[in-house]
Enzyme design. Structure first.
Site, PDB file in Angstrom:
ATOM      1  N   LEU A  19      54.218  57.068  17.330  1.00 36.20           N
ATOM      2  CA  LEU A  19      54.300  57.684  16.290  1.00 36.20           C
ATOM      3  C   LEU A  19      53.850  59.157  16.990  1.00 36.20           C
ATOM      4  CD1 LEU A  19      54.304  56.054  12.985  1.00 36.20           C
ATOM      5  CD2 LEU A  19      56.138  57.136  13.751  1.00 36.20           C
ATOM      6  N   ASP A  20      54.456  60.106  16.527  1.00 34.05           N
ATOM      7  CA  ASP A  20      53.375  61.365  16.795  1.00 34.05           C
ATOM      8  C   ASP A  20      52.448  61.830  15.558  1.00 34.05           C
ATOM      9  OD1 ASP A  20      55.303  61.869  19.026  1.00 34.05           O
ATOM     10  OD2 ASP A  20      56.757  62.930  17.699  1.00 34.05           O
TER      11      ASP A  20
END
Length: 305
Positions: free
Chosen positions: A38-39
């Protein structure tokens, strides 16, 4: 020693690796892995596999994901999200489109579509990550990728202000989908620059927000010796695969010894992978796959002794 799958709530500002690093310190074990990056600016569900459950992380990763995203029409950015520099601006007004126009447009994105991954992404081209090219101001042809949008819909009214239009969408998709690219492509279809201004992952691998724990909650539960109750068994990570329950003790032994079988001993319709589950304990025995050169046979892929 913990064993199982723990749905973690990743807060904005942390990388997925940060979460794993912090968990290793809290739980004092190295055998921890996440199930898909996940960024940093994205919050939401990040399933983490601990102990023997790390063996099923790939299967959790392959299961569907769901997101809620804020789409901003009127400005595009270098990263396709709110963290990038402005590339283009074009004023948007309420006369340009309405709720119904957006709803009709989103229908076109359902199913298998093609995406060009963002330059600021970890997709590799010629052995080098795209964001490395971007940081060096180098250009490279980005390969189109097919992704599966299982469902997409608008979940808020359109909000026109300061020459931009903002609205929220909910997306259910397969792995490898870039929601920020989806946002920019929506803008392209409307004839405007666009970007994704916020993203939350609300489901991943069958785990939802309400099941997810913050790092602080995990630390407290660990100190209270009650964290194991919050872990899901590794079998949960295999629920996306077909399974067969095994009663015969002799067959169980053969499975645990990693022996090959003919399909007709179980089901001739086995097409890819199959999970064998102990009928007594409900525990997974092994994952088998169709033999690559003998289609009538299945062979072990992973055995769980």
């Amino acid at each position: 020693m913990y064993n199982g799958i723990l749905p973690v709530y990743k807060e904005r500002g942390l990388t997925s690796h940060d979460v794993v690093f912090k968990l290793r310190k809290i739980l004092k074990t190295k055998k921890i892995g996440h199930t898909g990056t996940l960024d940093p600016e994205v919050a939401g569900v990040l399933p983490v596999c601990i102990g023997n459950a790390t063996r099923v992380s790939d299967y959790v990763m392959d299961m569907g994901k769901a997101y809620e995203a804020n789409v901003s029409i009127g400005r595009s950015t270098t990263t396709e999200d709110q963290t990038g520099d402005t590339l283009e601006m074009k004023g948007v007004h309420s006369a340009d489109f309405n709720n119904d126009d957006i709803d009709r447009l989103l229908e076109n994105f359902k199913g298998v579509i093609e995406q060009i991954p963002p330059m600021y992404s970890s997709v590799k081209v010629n052995g080098k990550k795209l964001y490395e090219y971007a940081r060096n101001n180098e250009t490279v042809e980005r390969p189109k990728r097919k992704v599966n949008i299982k469902d997409i819909g608008r979940i808020s009214e359109l909000d026109f202000k300061e020459n931009e239009c903002h609205f929220k969408i909910r997306v259910i998709c397969g792995k490898g989908t870039y929601i920020r690219t989806l946002a920019t492509d929506i803008g392209v279809k409307l004839g405007f620059p666009a970007h994704m201004s916020k993203l939350t992952r609300i489901e991943s691998g069958g785990f939802v927000l309400k099941d997810s724990l913050t790092l602080e909650q995990i630390k407290e539960l660990h100190e209270q010796d009650s964290l194991q109750n919050k872990l899901f068994p590794l079998e949960y990570g295999l629920k996306g695969l077909p399974s067969i329950k095994i009663k015969d003790s002799h067959i169980k032994k053969r499975i645990l010894n990693g022996q090959k079988f003919n399909k007709n001993e179980f089901d001739n319709k086995i097409k890819d992978q199959i999970v064998f589950i102990d009928d007594d304990s409900e525990k997974v025995l092994a994952i088998y796959m169709v033999h690559p050169t003998k289609e009538s046979e299945i062979k072990p892929k992973k055995v769980f002794n």
